[in-house]
Design an enzyme around this catalytic site. Sequence first.
Site, PDB file in Angstrom:
ATOM      1  CB  ALA A  81      -5.299 -12.085  51.372  1.00  0.00           C
ATOM      2  CB  ALA A  82      -5.442  -8.353  54.823  1.00  0.00           C
ATOM      3  N   GLY A  84       0.781 -10.533  51.372  1.00  0.00           N
ATOM      4  CA  GLY A  84       2.188 -11.320  51.902  1.00  0.00           C
ATOM      5  C   GLY A  84       2.808 -12.567  50.492  1.00  0.00           C
ATOM      6  CE  LYS A  85       2.268 -16.445  55.337  1.00  0.00           C
ATOM      7  NZ  LYS A  85       1.623 -14.643  55.775  1.00  0.00           N
ATOM      8  CG  ASP A 145      -8.052  -9.451  55.706  1.00  0.00           C
ATOM      9  OD1 ASP A 145      -7.099  -9.995  55.622  1.00  0.00           O
ATOM     10  OD2 ASP A 145      -8.720  -8.959  56.550  1.00  0.00           O
ATOM     11  CG  ASP A 147     -16.596 -13.160  58.020  1.00  0.00           C
ATOM     12  OD1 ASP A 147     -16.175 -13.562  57.948  1.00  0.00           O
ATOM     13  OD2 ASP A 147     -18.234 -12.135  58.958  1.00  0.00           O
ATOM     14  CB  CYS A 151       3.077 -15.345  62.808  1.00  0.00           C
ATOM     15  SG  CYS A 151       1.453 -14.161  63.297  1.00  0.00           S
TER      16      CYS A 151
HETATM   17  C1  SAM Z   1      -2.276 -13.463  60.272  1.00  0.00           C
HETATM   18  S1  SAM Z   1      -3.310 -12.613  59.218  1.00  0.00           S
HETATM   19  C2  SAM Z   1      -2.688 -12.512  57.415  1.00  0.00           C
HETATM   20  C3  SAM Z   1      -1.674 -12.603  57.333  1.00  0.00           C
HETATM   21  C4  SAM Z   1      -1.528 -12.355  55.453  1.00  0.00           C
HETATM   22  N1  SAM Z   1      -1.799 -14.127  55.094  1.00  0.00           N
HETATM   23  C5  SAM Z   1      -0.087 -12.159  54.611  1.00  0.00           C
HETATM   24  O1  SAM Z   1       0.274 -13.505  54.483  1.00  0.00           O
HETATM   25  O2  SAM Z   1      -0.169 -10.714  54.603  1.00  0.00           O
HETATM   26  C6  SAM Z   1      -4.732 -12.239  59.411  1.00  0.00           C
HETATM   27  C7  SAM Z   1      -5.829 -11.842  58.663  1.00  0.00           C
HETATM   28  O3  SAM Z   1      -7.368 -12.089  59.000  1.00  0.00           O
HETATM   29  C8  SAM Z   1      -8.151 -11.621  58.684  1.00  0.00           C
HETATM   30  N2  SAM Z   1      -9.156 -12.466  58.954  1.00  0.00           N
HETATM   31  C9  SAM Z   1      -9.615 -11.769  60.586  1.00  0.00           C
HETATM   32  N3  SAM Z   1     -10.886 -12.278  60.708  1.00  0.00           N
HETATM   33  C10 SAM Z   1     -11.635 -12.699  59.384  1.00  0.00           C
HETATM   34  C11 SAM Z   1     -12.546 -12.618  58.748  1.00  0.00           C
HETATM   35  N4  SAM Z   1     -13.645 -13.343  59.410  1.00  0.00           N
HETATM   36  N5  SAM Z   1     -12.732 -13.690  57.204  1.00  0.00           N
HETATM   37  C12 SAM Z   1     -11.953 -12.876  57.101  1.00  0.00           C
HETATM   38  N6  SAM Z   1     -10.801 -12.392  57.483  1.00  0.00           N
HETATM   39  C13 SAM Z   1      -9.976 -12.029  58.536  1.00  0.00           C
HETATM   40  C14 SAM Z   1      -7.320 -10.056  59.475  1.00  0.00           C
HETATM   41  O4  SAM Z   1      -8.072  -8.859  59.060  1.00  0.00           O
HETATM   42  C15 SAM Z   1      -5.887 -10.288  58.733  1.00  0.00           C
HETATM   43  O5  SAM Z   1      -5.576  -9.739  58.031  1.00  0.00           O
END
Ligand code: SAM
Length: 457
Positions: free
Chosen positions: A271-272, A275-276, A294, A321, A392
């Site tokens: 989620a980080a 935004g969504k 996240d 995770d 994206c």
């Molecule tokens: C595309 S970004 C998300 C953007 C977010 N959904 C938004 O709209 O702001 C992908 C996110 O996946 C997280 N991520 C990567 N591997 C992960 C895991 N194994 N578990 C949880 N989060 C993970 C990253 O830290 C990153 O923040």
Amino acid sequence: MAKRTDRGLENREIVLDILMEVLERGSFVHVVLNQALDKYQYLDKADRAFITRLTEGTLEYLIQIDAIINQYSKTKTQKMKPVIRNLLRLSVYQILHMDRVPDSAVCNEAVKLAAKRRFEGLKGFVNGVLRTIAREKGTIAFSEPWLKLSLPQWMYEMWERQYGAETAQAMGRAFLKDKKTTVRCNLQALSRELPGISAEEAWERTAESLREQGAEASPLGDGLFDLSGYDRLEELSAFARGWIQVQDASSAMVGRLAAPKRGDYVIDVCAAPGGKSLHIADLLDGTGMVEARDLTFQKAELIEENIRRCGFENIRAVVMDALWEDEDSVEKADILIADLPCSGLGILGKKPDIKQNMTPEKMKELADLQRQILSVVWRYVKPGGRLIYSTCTVDSMENEENARWFAGNFPFEPVDLRPALEPRFPAESLKEGWIQFLPGIHPMDGFFISVFTRKNG
Ligand SMILES: C[S@@+](CC[C@H](N)C(=O)[O-])C[C@H]1O[C@@H](n2cnc3c(N)ncnc32)[C@H](O)[C@@H]1O
């Protein structure tokens, strides 16, 4: 009015340091640029705009710039001292793309900067290469489309295979255009301050507030605005009060297609910065709960900061995770958002360093990771609930191939997206439950969304 360009050497030295960090040490440009702009807060708006444009422009045109330098220099960029190659790159960008800076000033500043960085002996080389390029710039032309668009050859050819030459070139051109920041209005934040305000009034109040502070806010509909002409987002009152959230129109489509109902429980597994999740919490209008997860504490803290700023109470940030099987969440979510880590090729215009860092091998690894995460998180969806898988990026392996694999291997069926997206976004794929937005074709970032419902029983 007197023409004001920049503070000469100091601004260029800041850009040189940013490029060294990004191109020689592999850091992310948005992170390094933001750190630099924070550190040099005392600079005026014009200097900060110059630094931003020169950094982003050099990275956007890097592939083309290197081809030009290599045409006019006996020593190729890969053999040059890192400081010298990056100094030449940022200087060539100014010569080719910043008409307001005289070429002679660009060459002089580059020579001074080479000396300041203890390359006295290379002053003549820097001067010679730059003056030749300045003299010859009217004759420089490229026949290969990928060089014209400053894209890695493999990336251009992949898009040409997947979408045809015309669309691949439209995308490449869109990435090189000026980018605006898109923001979305948070209705909940406005209604807290102005009880009873309608959506249209809230959008109007937000636009007024932004314009009062000198920003340009062009409405895109549905509470979204293209924002430009501001210096620091944090200084805008609408941002500080949580009235706006940075979010592209493509990303806002996830919340709309998720179509949350009052009281829904939503899990966003990646989620980080939120935004969504924040958008869905806003659509829930203070009801239900969004659990925004996240991987790390730092990432969860980014979500937390946004929650605090917006003052929402129906959303919480959690460190988890997505690969870990959370038994407590099984069949709990009305909606599951899987906006997964991806190659990011849809946002090359905003993060041009991806052109340098991404490779077909990394994309394959990401496509595998996406499958691994989807294989774990589908179980959290209630029978009858929705799962949204989005990225994206513009890459069929990570997008439609993974969406088809998901529908074929788990108890889900695609949601027909025609009622939600036609006639504005016609596409054959809508009945299969997915859409690929393409920059230059659609008025937004490159983005993929697929929507599924969990079968009952
Ligand atoms: C595309 S970004 C998300 C953007 C977010 N959904 C938004 O709209 O702001 C992908 C996110 O996946 C997280 N991520 C990567 N591997 C992960 C895991 N194994 N578990 C949880 N989060 C993970 C990253 O830290 C990153 O923040």
